[in-house]
Design a protein around this motif. Structure first.
Motif, PDB file in Angstrom:
ATOM      1  N   UNK A  19      21.110   5.595 -19.449  1.00  0.00           N
ATOM      2  CA  UNK A  19      20.172   5.176 -18.574  1.00  0.00           C
ATOM      3  C   UNK A  19      20.658   6.154 -17.130  1.00  0.00           C
ATOM      4  N   UNK A  20      19.608   6.421 -16.903  1.00  0.00           N
ATOM      5  CA  UNK A  20      19.599   7.243 -15.102  1.00  0.00           C
ATOM      6  C   UNK A  20      18.304   6.576 -13.749  1.00  0.00           C
ATOM      7  N   UNK A  21      19.116   6.895 -13.546  1.00  0.00           N
ATOM      8  CA  UNK A  21      18.444   6.175 -11.893  1.00  0.00           C
ATOM      9  C   UNK A  21      18.155   6.883 -11.189  1.00  0.00           C
ATOM     10  N   UNK A  22      17.117   6.612 -10.659  1.00  0.00           N
ATOM     11  CA  UNK A  22      16.132   7.332  -9.070  1.00  0.00           C
ATOM     12  C   UNK A  22      16.126   7.208  -7.956  1.00  0.00           C
ATOM     13  N   UNK A  23      16.788   7.498  -6.854  1.00  0.00           N
ATOM     14  CA  UNK A  23      16.152   7.075  -5.815  1.00  0.00           C
ATOM     15  C   UNK A  23      15.148   7.730  -4.763  1.00  0.00           C
ATOM     16  N   UNK A  24      14.014   7.568  -4.681  1.00  0.00           N
ATOM     17  CA  UNK A  24      13.118   7.955  -3.381  1.00  0.00           C
ATOM     18  C   UNK A  24      13.048   7.275  -2.568  1.00  0.00           C
ATOM     19  N   UNK A  25      13.398   7.675  -1.507  1.00  0.00           N
ATOM     20  CA  UNK A  25      13.815   6.983  -0.174  1.00  0.00           C
ATOM     21  C   UNK A  25      12.684   7.480   0.680  1.00  0.00           C
ATOM     22  N   UNK A  26      12.647   7.153   1.764  1.00  0.00           N
ATOM     23  CA  UNK A  26      11.666   7.974   3.343  1.00  0.00           C
ATOM     24  C   UNK A  26      12.958   6.975   4.654  1.00  0.00           C
ATOM     25  N   UNK A  27      12.925   7.765   5.503  1.00  0.00           N
ATOM     26  CA  UNK A  27      13.903   7.015   6.199  1.00  0.00           C
ATOM     27  C   UNK A  27      13.287   7.409   7.967  1.00  0.00           C
ATOM     28  N   UNK A  28      14.269   6.676   8.635  1.00  0.00           N
ATOM     29  CA  UNK A  28      12.515   7.273   9.941  1.00  0.00           C
ATOM     30  C   UNK A  28      12.966   7.965  10.540  1.00  0.00           C
TER      31      UNK A  28
ATOM     32  N   UNK B 114       1.230  -1.374   0.013  1.00  0.00           N
ATOM     33  CA  UNK B 114      -0.161   0.090   0.539  1.00  0.00           C
ATOM     34  C   UNK B 114       0.912   1.032   0.488  1.00  0.00           C
ATOM     35  N   UNK B 115      -0.180   2.808  -0.376  1.00  0.00           N
ATOM     36  CA  UNK B 115       1.035   3.476   0.363  1.00  0.00           C
ATOM     37  C   UNK B 115       0.169   4.149   1.033  1.00  0.00           C
ATOM     38  N   UNK B 116       1.176   5.405   1.467  1.00  0.00           N
ATOM     39  CA  UNK B 116       1.097   6.244   2.622  1.00  0.00           C
ATOM     40  C   UNK B 116      -0.718   7.062   2.323  1.00  0.00           C
ATOM     41  N   UNK B 117      -0.169   7.408   1.703  1.00  0.00           N
ATOM     42  CA  UNK B 117      -1.566   8.537   1.475  1.00  0.00           C
ATOM     43  C   UNK B 117      -3.127   8.469   0.709  1.00  0.00           C
ATOM     44  N   UNK B 118      -3.099   6.495   0.937  1.00  0.00           N
ATOM     45  CA  UNK B 118      -3.951   5.960   0.415  1.00  0.00           C
ATOM     46  C   UNK B 118      -4.035   4.860   1.602  1.00  0.00           C
ATOM     47  N   UNK B 119      -3.662   3.934   2.142  1.00  0.00           N
ATOM     48  CA  UNK B 119      -4.017   3.553   2.939  1.00  0.00           C
ATOM     49  C   UNK B 119      -3.293   3.819   4.393  1.00  0.00           C
ATOM     50  N   UNK B 120      -3.200   3.496   5.732  1.00  0.00           N
ATOM     51  CA  UNK B 120      -3.265   3.685   6.892  1.00  0.00           C
ATOM     52  C   UNK B 120      -1.799   3.311   7.405  1.00  0.00           C
ATOM     53  N   UNK B 121      -1.154   2.290   6.812  1.00  0.00           N
ATOM     54  CA  UNK B 121       0.281   1.669   7.801  1.00  0.00           C
ATOM     55  C   UNK B 121       0.991   1.586   5.727  1.00  0.00           C
ATOM     56  N   UNK B 122      -0.014   2.296   5.186  1.00  0.00           N
ATOM     57  CA  UNK B 122       1.144   1.850   3.666  1.00  0.00           C
ATOM     58  C   UNK B 122       2.605   3.209   4.011  1.00  0.00           C
ATOM     59  N   UNK B 123       3.256   2.099   2.476  1.00  0.00           N
ATOM     60  CA  UNK B 123       4.849   2.626   1.979  1.00  0.00           C
ATOM     61  C   UNK B 123       4.757   4.100   2.029  1.00  0.00           C
ATOM     62  N   UNK B 124       5.386   5.330   2.337  1.00  0.00           N
ATOM     63  CA  UNK B 124       5.769   5.905   2.385  1.00  0.00           C
ATOM     64  C   UNK B 124       6.981   6.022   0.601  1.00  0.00           C
ATOM     65  N   UNK B 125       7.445   5.546   0.439  1.00  0.00           N
ATOM     66  CA  UNK B 125       8.138   5.139  -0.868  1.00  0.00           C
ATOM     67  C   UNK B 125       7.381   4.714  -2.006  1.00  0.00           C
ATOM     68  N   UNK B 126       6.289   3.368  -1.866  1.00  0.00           N
ATOM     69  CA  UNK B 126       5.392   3.128  -2.676  1.00  0.00           C
ATOM     70  C   UNK B 126       4.392   4.628  -3.742  1.00  0.00           C
TER      71      UNK B 126
END
Length: 236
Positions: A148-157, A16-28
């Protein structure tokens, strides 16, 4: 304007995603925003999705190593079968112009599921070369110059993991991924992170808003019509 191929990878163990699901993932949440904005800007591009967080690749084993370091012409049937999943993942990576990863920090580094993916795509003879006859420098990257290009979208506590900040020395997440991708020849890397997950409240909400605005701007920058910038430079 040629169509591009985007490889969208999620590495979070959280569904899940944190903008949709209560305990969803920020990186998703962040990686989905990037992919959605990209489709809006470039609707004809191909977007492949890989969820290594929920469906991790098989970890490397002794049989895998034996097979990978056996010359292709000498491989037995079991070796081809052992490497089949890795071959599919390498083919998918090679086909991509842009790799976008939703990459949470777990204990100061990458999730084990994502490390399994890395171990499957760093392949001798496919993404890096090795020749003892080269002496002191027997290794070389095989994806250099592919644009090729790489994009890293991270989340940290916690917070303060950015360059020069208070606990940057504990951040082995993006740095380790940059090292791996540089090793195989992908050196253009863009990074955006949200922090304060363990704090919650307005601190987390503000960090996520800032990350989302940065994603929107990055999509605008990268989705410009034309070839990837490395290819543009080579053609100039």
């Amino acid at each position: 304007m040629r169509n591009l191929s985007l490889l969208h990878i999620d590495a979070s163990a959280r569904p899940g995603r944190s903008d949709i699901d209560p305990h969803g993932s920020h990186t998703r949440r962040l990686s989905a925003r990037f992919a959605e904005r990209w489709r809006t800007q470039r609707p004809h591009d191909r977007v492949d999705y890989l969820d290594v967080g929920q469906q991790p690749p098989s970890p490397v084993t002794g049989r895998w190593i034996h097979a990978a370091f056996t010359p292709p012409a000498a491989r037995e049937l079991w070796m081809h079968e052992t490497l089949a999943e890795s071959d599919r993942l390498v083919d998918q990576l090679i086909a991509a112009d842009l790799i976008v990863v939703g990459l949470p920090m777990y204990n100061f580094s990458v999730p084990a599921q994502f490390k399994s993916w890395i171990d499957n795509i760093v392949r001798v003879g496919r993404t890096f070369g090795f020749d003892r006859a080269r002496g002191a420098q027997p290794y070389w990257p095989m994806l250099t110059g592919a644009g090729k290009r790489l994009v890293l979208l991270s989340a940290r506590g916690d917070h303060g993991y950015g360059p020069g900040q208070r606990i940057a020395h504990l951040n082995h997440t993006e740095a380790s991924v940059r090292s791996v991708f540089g090793y195989i020849g992908i050196t253009e890397v863009h990074e955006i992170a949200a922090e304060y997950d363990e704090f919650g409240g307005e601190q987390l909400a503000a960090s996520l808003r800032q990350a989302e605005l940065a994603i929107d701007q990055l999509v605008q920058d990268l989705a410009r019509p034309g070839l990837p910038r490395e290819k543009e430079a080579a053609a100039a």
